[in-house]
Design an enzyme around this catalytic site. Structure first.
Site, PDB file in Angstrom:
ATOM      1  N   LEU A 189       5.280  -6.109   0.175  1.00 31.06           N
ATOM      2  CA  LEU A 189       4.757  -6.850   1.320  1.00 31.06           C
ATOM      3  C   LEU A 189       3.250  -6.947   1.301  1.00 31.06           C
ATOM      4  CD1 LEU A 189       6.967  -5.115   4.017  1.00 31.06           C
ATOM      5  CD2 LEU A 189       7.170  -7.492   3.286  1.00 31.06           C
TER       6      LEU A 189
ATOM      7  N   GLY B 189      -2.244   2.269  -0.808  1.00 37.98           N
ATOM      8  CA  GLY B 189      -1.087   2.105  -1.674  1.00 37.98           C
ATOM      9  C   GLY B 189      -0.400   0.777  -1.452  1.00 37.98           C
ATOM     10  N   GLN B 190       0.883   0.802  -1.713  1.00 37.67           N
ATOM     11  CA  GLN B 190       1.648  -0.432  -1.614  1.00 37.67           C
ATOM     12  C   GLN B 190       2.599  -0.348  -0.415  1.00 37.67           C
ATOM     13  OE1 GLN B 190       3.492  -0.962  -5.732  1.00 37.67           O
ATOM     14  NE2 GLN B 190       3.098   1.219  -5.654  1.00 37.67           N
TER      15      GLN B 190
ATOM     16  N   ASP C  30     -10.821   0.643  11.683  1.00 37.16           N
ATOM     17  CA  ASP C  30     -10.696  -0.411  10.675  1.00 37.16           C
ATOM     18  C   ASP C  30     -10.044  -1.643  11.285  1.00 37.16           C
ATOM     19  OD1 ASP C  30     -10.937  -1.684   8.288  1.00 37.16           O
ATOM     20  OD2 ASP C  30      -9.287  -0.663   7.306  1.00 37.16           O
TER      21      ASP C  30
HETATM   22  N1  LIG Z   1       5.283  -2.562   8.825  1.00 35.30           N
HETATM   23  C1  LIG Z   1       4.916  -3.556   8.021  1.00 35.30           C
HETATM   24  N2  LIG Z   1       5.646  -4.678   7.945  1.00 35.30           N
HETATM   25  C2  LIG Z   1       5.277  -5.694   7.135  1.00 35.30           C
HETATM   26  N3  LIG Z   1       4.179  -5.681   6.368  1.00 35.30           N
HETATM   27  C3  LIG Z   1       3.410  -4.579   6.384  1.00 35.30           C
HETATM   28  C4  LIG Z   1       3.734  -3.460   7.201  1.00 35.30           C
HETATM   29  N4  LIG Z   1       2.792  -2.521   7.026  1.00 35.30           N
HETATM   30  C5  LIG Z   1       1.919  -3.033   6.146  1.00 35.30           C
HETATM   31  N5  LIG Z   1       2.277  -4.269   5.758  1.00 35.30           N
HETATM   32  C6  LIG Z   1       1.566  -5.149   4.821  1.00 35.30           C
HETATM   33  O1  LIG Z   1       0.930  -4.366   3.828  1.00 35.30           O
HETATM   34  C7  LIG Z   1      -0.477  -4.560   3.874  1.00 35.30           C
HETATM   35  C8  LIG Z   1      -1.164  -3.270   3.553  1.00 35.30           C
HETATM   36  O2  LIG Z   1      -0.731  -2.302   4.480  1.00 35.30           O
HETATM   37  P1  LIG Z   1      -1.715  -1.270   5.118  1.00 35.30           P
HETATM   38  O3  LIG Z   1      -2.845  -2.015   5.737  1.00 35.30           O
HETATM   39  O4  LIG Z   1      -0.956  -0.381   5.991  1.00 35.30           O
HETATM   40  O5  LIG Z   1      -2.203  -0.494   3.855  1.00 35.30           O
HETATM   41  P2  LIG Z   1      -3.490   0.331   3.735  1.00 35.30           P
HETATM   42  O6  LIG Z   1      -3.465   0.925   2.398  1.00 35.30           O
HETATM   43  O7  LIG Z   1      -3.619   1.252   4.895  1.00 35.30           O
HETATM   44  O8  LIG Z   1      -4.564  -0.804   3.843  1.00 35.30           O
HETATM   45  P3  LIG Z   1      -6.063  -0.744   4.264  1.00 35.30           P
HETATM   46  O9  LIG Z   1      -6.433   0.658   4.496  1.00 35.30           O
HETATM   47  O10 LIG Z   1      -6.726  -1.346   3.096  1.00 35.30           O
HETATM   48  O11 LIG Z   1      -6.113  -1.578   5.494  1.00 35.30           O
HETATM   49  C9  LIG Z   1      -0.760  -5.096   5.262  1.00 35.30           C
HETATM   50  O12 LIG Z   1      -1.887  -5.894   5.300  1.00 35.30           O
HETATM   51  C10 LIG Z   1       0.482  -5.881   5.572  1.00 35.30           C
HETATM   52  O13 LIG Z   1       0.379  -7.179   5.040  1.00 35.30           O
END
Ligand SMILES: Nc1ncnc2c1ncn2[C@@H]1O[C@H](COP(=O)(O)OP(=O)(O)OP(=O)(O)O)[C@@H](O)[C@H]1O
Length: 910
Positions: free
Chosen positions: A140, A146-147, A261
């Site tokens: 997604l 991570g992913q 953030d």
């Molecule tokens: N619950 C969810 N349902 C659908 N898509 C999601 C969900 N959580 C995250 N994503 C997708 O994954 C992407 C990355 O998730 P997230 O922001 O949680 O990661 P991260 O590693 O914490 O990112 P960052 O710290 O760079 O903002 C989000 O921008 C969103 O597009």
């Protein structure tokens, strides 16, 4: 081949027919027996076939499957026809990798060079404790941590989003904080899922990766804006989003959590937004598309017509970098600003900055002819063919919007509205706007952390409990941690602080504009921590003091969080560790010259990573940075630091005199009047209009959300108390960032400010037992959901209203045992009895992020100078420069309030 010869028969007439049919065979038999009898054939009386006929018939079965079916869904059968020896085995399938790069070089080949688990379609993530499986179907998104994969959870027959954290210590630990925060928010503060905070279902460690299961949401706001070609959203959507975001922020404020953030990517949509509503009005203006801190500050001063108050500038770390002193600071000696007295500080011009810093500041191009907020908004072209009365109506909304924005981006934190106050603004409520808005008094807040109890689940799939460790060079799987008494203790960076605010992405960090928009209260919180205690959290509430602890044993160490420190932001949201990795640049920003953690940069961290960026090697990032602000503010963080052992890898107790004065909510009420926004500051006039500008080029640092001005929810202050702290006895040799970051050095940490050795709450995560994200099911939840417009198709799971981490025992009590097949960490929302949920998810994802915003031809194009004929303008003027280009997201600075790790999931159209 039989299949081929028969494929010329009239299969087309029965394209979707059954697997096998025998009609034509029967016809043939009739013909062979009696010759050609044209008329009678159709009406020949039925007679059972003879043996010969049957045999013959079975030899001439016609497979009337369409060719495309035979070559796709029936391919195995087709192969078997071609080659009777053929046997299908799933293992023969080529893997469709979802992770890039997909070459396993770390973690015994499970991880790629970026420490990401290499995923392929149908990869199965398993919660080894519960045996719950998550079958990966797609990716997604990616983030710093991570992913995020879309997974099928067979247990609940539902799709979920599983965030698979990079296999590195810092990420793991920070992700645990995310788990803590979300669990707390879900269970304690938002059990009924009314505040637009994403639901967390489960977390576990698999292949050394912390995996967090969330409710599956839809596109993020960035994607929505992008789909709309960066032309902004309609006012009604902006209103709706604002309302829901503010509700979320208000919740965070109550919980004492600061979101550091805020960016479009961190706002996820629940369902497809009705894009036809995008056709009413668009105001997609990036107000501060700064290309550097200097540029950002310049734009803010110019557009807002003011500057940070002297009492902030006096304390700010980088004031000298951006301002010159032109007057006496006498009047601000005691943190006071006398009304009417000219500021002692004047912002540097571009030339002055260059002379002082010996480098030219990066300056982005200008988008507006008008250089103040009012003019920009009011002169934005109206949609063409708008009726006169609609123009009048919309102009009123625009006035409300201006006032609303003013309150949000107020320089002075003492005047900046709280989320609650902002949520009552007529722009949000839709009430008639009577300028200026007078915000209501802030509601009394809940004592932070009061009554929180977080169960300790040492075996809960934890990384350590599972005998695993992240992939730390020199350290292998940590068998010693496989103890029921082991409590996850992150490595310590008690002495780490980034620069103030959320601008780890800048080349040059500024001390301005941090998230200092909070008020203290008189509540205090003690955090008890025991490295050995397997007990749950124990709360003691002496008077107005709330206590959060993990063990009552004598080895506990106590931290006293006092909220009575007046204006200033909590360093860490008190009960949660700061974000050690800082923030990631939004896509919605100019390209960063800093390498964000990217798929192709192993070992490289985000701009506010533990190793680099504006944190100067700090793993604490912005949260810690905030503490630095407080520390500098005498009333916010009195006294010096008294770290017991700053180099310890374990929880460091903090001491404080506990006498810090309080600036209570009452103050905010007094100060929370409608801000006046005179264009009083001489600096505003001094900023030159940089028409056309130099443009934004690659290598510019990413600009985060405007530091500080959007951090509305902050109320926890950290101060020293006289409480003594037991030393941690069970000192585990936990990883130091130096172990995994080649660029890390303690010197770097100390370089920043050697006195900051006990900067707060990074350690709190050590004390924070993570309750399992076990849901409970409540009858009320179902009726609630059906009865509200909020996430009507959202998860039907709810955490217990009781204590965090409690076992989901109330499902049965609530009469919903029929929905819960077994005790589950997963929500039962997608049980078979919840078809709408499944249907919804299907719908959402089958479209591949279905939000499609197509601008009609009657939209105002963003390149409008002069405005095309047919456009109305409120003032008859167009205010946009001819060079304005909106196609490049990299040049846009968002005006959106966003959450990191506490994703809001706000967007259901009313
Ligand atoms: N619950 C969810 N349902 C659908 N898509 C999601 C969900 N959580 C995250 N994503 C997708 O994954 C992407 C990355 O998730 P997230 O922001 O949680 O990661 P991260 O590693 O914490 O990112 P960052 O710290 O760079 O903002 C989000 O921008 C969103 O597009």
């Amino acid at each position: 081949m039989e299949m081929d010869s028969n494929s010329n028969s009239d299969s087309n007439s029965n394209g979707g027919g059954g697997v096998a049919e025998s009609d034509s065979g029967a016809e043939d038999l009739v013909e062979s027996d009696s010759g050609w009898r044209p008329k009678h054939l159709l009406f020949t009386p039925y007679s059972p076939p003879t043996q010969t006929q049957t045999k013959s018939q079975s030899l001439r079965v016609v497979v009337r499957r369409p060719l495309v079916a035979r070559l796709t869904k029936d391919i195995i059968e087709t192969y078997q026809i071609c080659n009777p020896q053929f046997r299908y085995s799933e293992e023969l399938n080529p893997k469709r990798y979802l992770t890039t790069p997909s070459i396993g070089v770390l973690n015994d080949g499970f991880d790629n060079v970026n420490s990401d688990l290499i995923l392929n379609v149908n990869y199965v993530l398993i919660n080894l404790e519960t045996q719950r499986r998550y079958i990966v179907k797609d990716v997604l998104g990616h983030g710093t941590f991570g992913q995020v994969a879309k997974c099928w959870a067979p247990d609940t027959s539902s799709f979920v989003a599983v965030k698979i954290i990079k296999n590195q210590t810092a990420y793991y630990q920070q992700a645990l904080v995310e788990v803590s925060i979300l669990t707390t928010l879900n269970k304690k503060y938002d059990p009924e899922d009314k505040h637009h905070v994403v639901r967390i279902y489960d977390y576990f460690v698999y292949q050394r990766h912390l995996c967090i299961s969330f409710e599956l949401l839809d596109s993020n706001l960035y994607e929505l804006i992008k789909m709309n070609q960066f032309r902004g959203l309609s006012l009604s959507i902006v209103r709706l989003f604002s309302k829901q975001i503010l509700h979320g922020l208000a919740l965070l404020k109550d919980a004492g959590i600061i979101h550091c953030d805020l960016k479009p990517e961190n706002i996820l949509l629940c369902t497809g937004v009705d894009t036809t509503d995008l056709l009413k009005f668009s105001l997609g203006l990036p107000l501060f598309p700064g290309a550097s801190e200097f540029d950002l500050l310049r734009r803010m001063i110019e557009i807002l017509g003011g500057q940070p108050p002297d009492y902030l500038l006096k304390e700010a770390k980088n004031t000298n970098k951006f301002f010159k002193c032109i007057g006496s600071v006498h009047n601000i000696e005691n943190g006071e600003v006398s009304a009417g007295i000219r500021s002692a500080y004047q912002a540097l011009t571009e030339e002055e900055y260059e002379a002082r810093e010996l480098k030219k500041p990066s300056v982005g191009k200008e988008y507006f002819n008008h250089m103040n907020l009012e003019a920009i908004v009011t002169n934005y072209p109206y949609r063409k063919n708008l009726a006169k009365e609609d123009i009048i109506k919309e102009s009123q909304i625009r006035l409300a919007l201006i006032d609303f924005l003013r309150g949000l981006v107020e320089f002075d934190p003492a005047k900046r509205w709280s989320p609650f106050q902002a949520s009552k603004h007529p722009f949000v409520t839709g009430e008639p706007f009577t300028c200026p808005y007078k915000p209501p008094p802030e509601t009394p807040r809940l004592p932070v952390a009061q009554n929180i109890r977080v169960d300790h689940h040492p075996g809960g799939g934890h990384w350590f409990a599972a005998g695993l460790s992240p992939n730390i060079p020199g350290r292998n799987r940590v068998a010693m941690h496989n103890s029921p008494h082991f409590q996850v203790v992150p490595y310590a960076h008690t002495n780490s602080y980034g620069s103030i605010g959320s601008y780890g992405s800048y080349n040059d960090s500024t001390g301005l504009g941090s998230s200092y928009g909070s008020y203290g209260d008189t509540n205090s919180m003690y955090a008890y921590f025991s490295p050995v205690g397997p007990s749950g959290m124990n709360m003691h509430v002496p008077g107005n003091v709330s206590v959060l602890g993990s063990s009552p044993d004598s080895r506990r160490r106590i931290v006293h969080y006092s909220h009575g420190n007046g204006i200033g932001i909590s360093p860490s949201a008190g009960n949660f560790a700061p974000l050690p990795l800082g923030t990631s640049p939004s896509q919605f920003t100019p390209p960063s010259s800093y390498g964000q953690v990217s798929a192709g940069s192993p070992g490289h961290y985000g701009p506010t990573s533990p190793a680099r960026g504006s944190c100067h090697g700090s793993p604490l990032g912005k949260m810690a940075a905030v503490s630095q602000f407080n520390r500098r503010k005498g009333w916010a963080y009195p006294g010096g630091s008294h770290s017991q052992d700053s180099s310890s890898t374990n929880w460091q107790g903090q001491s404080a005199d506990g006498t810090s004065s309080s600036q209570t909510e009452g103050n905010s009420q007094l100060l929370g009047n409608s801000p006046s926004h005179p264009l009083s500051n001489s600096n505003a006039a001094r900023w030159k209009h940089h028409g056309g500008g130099s443009g934004i080029s690659a290598g510019y640092p990413a600009i985060q959300s405007v530091p500080g001005f959007f951090a509305l929810g902050s109320n926890m202050q950290y101060s020293h108390t006289g409480v003594t702290h037991d030393k941690q006895e069970n000192s585990l040799a936990l990883p130091d960032p130096g172990d995994w970051d080649p660029n890390y050095s303690d010197e770097l940490l100390l370089q920043e400010d050697g006195s900051d050795l006990n900067c707060i709450a990074t350690e709190f995560s050590k004390a924070m037992d993570l309750g399992s994200a076990e849901p409970s099911v409540e009858q009320g939840r179902f009726s609630h959901i059906s009865g509200t417009s909020q996430r009507p198709n959202g998860p039907l799971q709810s955490f217990s209203r009781l204590e965090m981490g409690s076992v989901p025992s109330d499902a049965a009590h609530a009469g919903y045992s029929h929905l819960v097949s077994k005790p589950s960490h997963l929500m039962p929302h997608a049980s078979q009895s919840s078809p709408s949920r499944l249907g919804q998810q299907h719908q959402r994802y089958s479209h591949g992020r279905p939000i499609a915003a197509v601008r009609g031809s009657d939209w105002n194009p963003m390149k409008v100078q002069p405005p095309p004929s047919g456009y109305n303008s409120g003032t008859g003027n167009s205010s946009f420069g001819s060079s304005m280009s909106w196609g490049n997201p990299g040049s846009i600075e968002p005006l959106y309030l966003l959450f990191e790790h506490c994703y809001l999931s706000p967007l259901v159209m009313d």
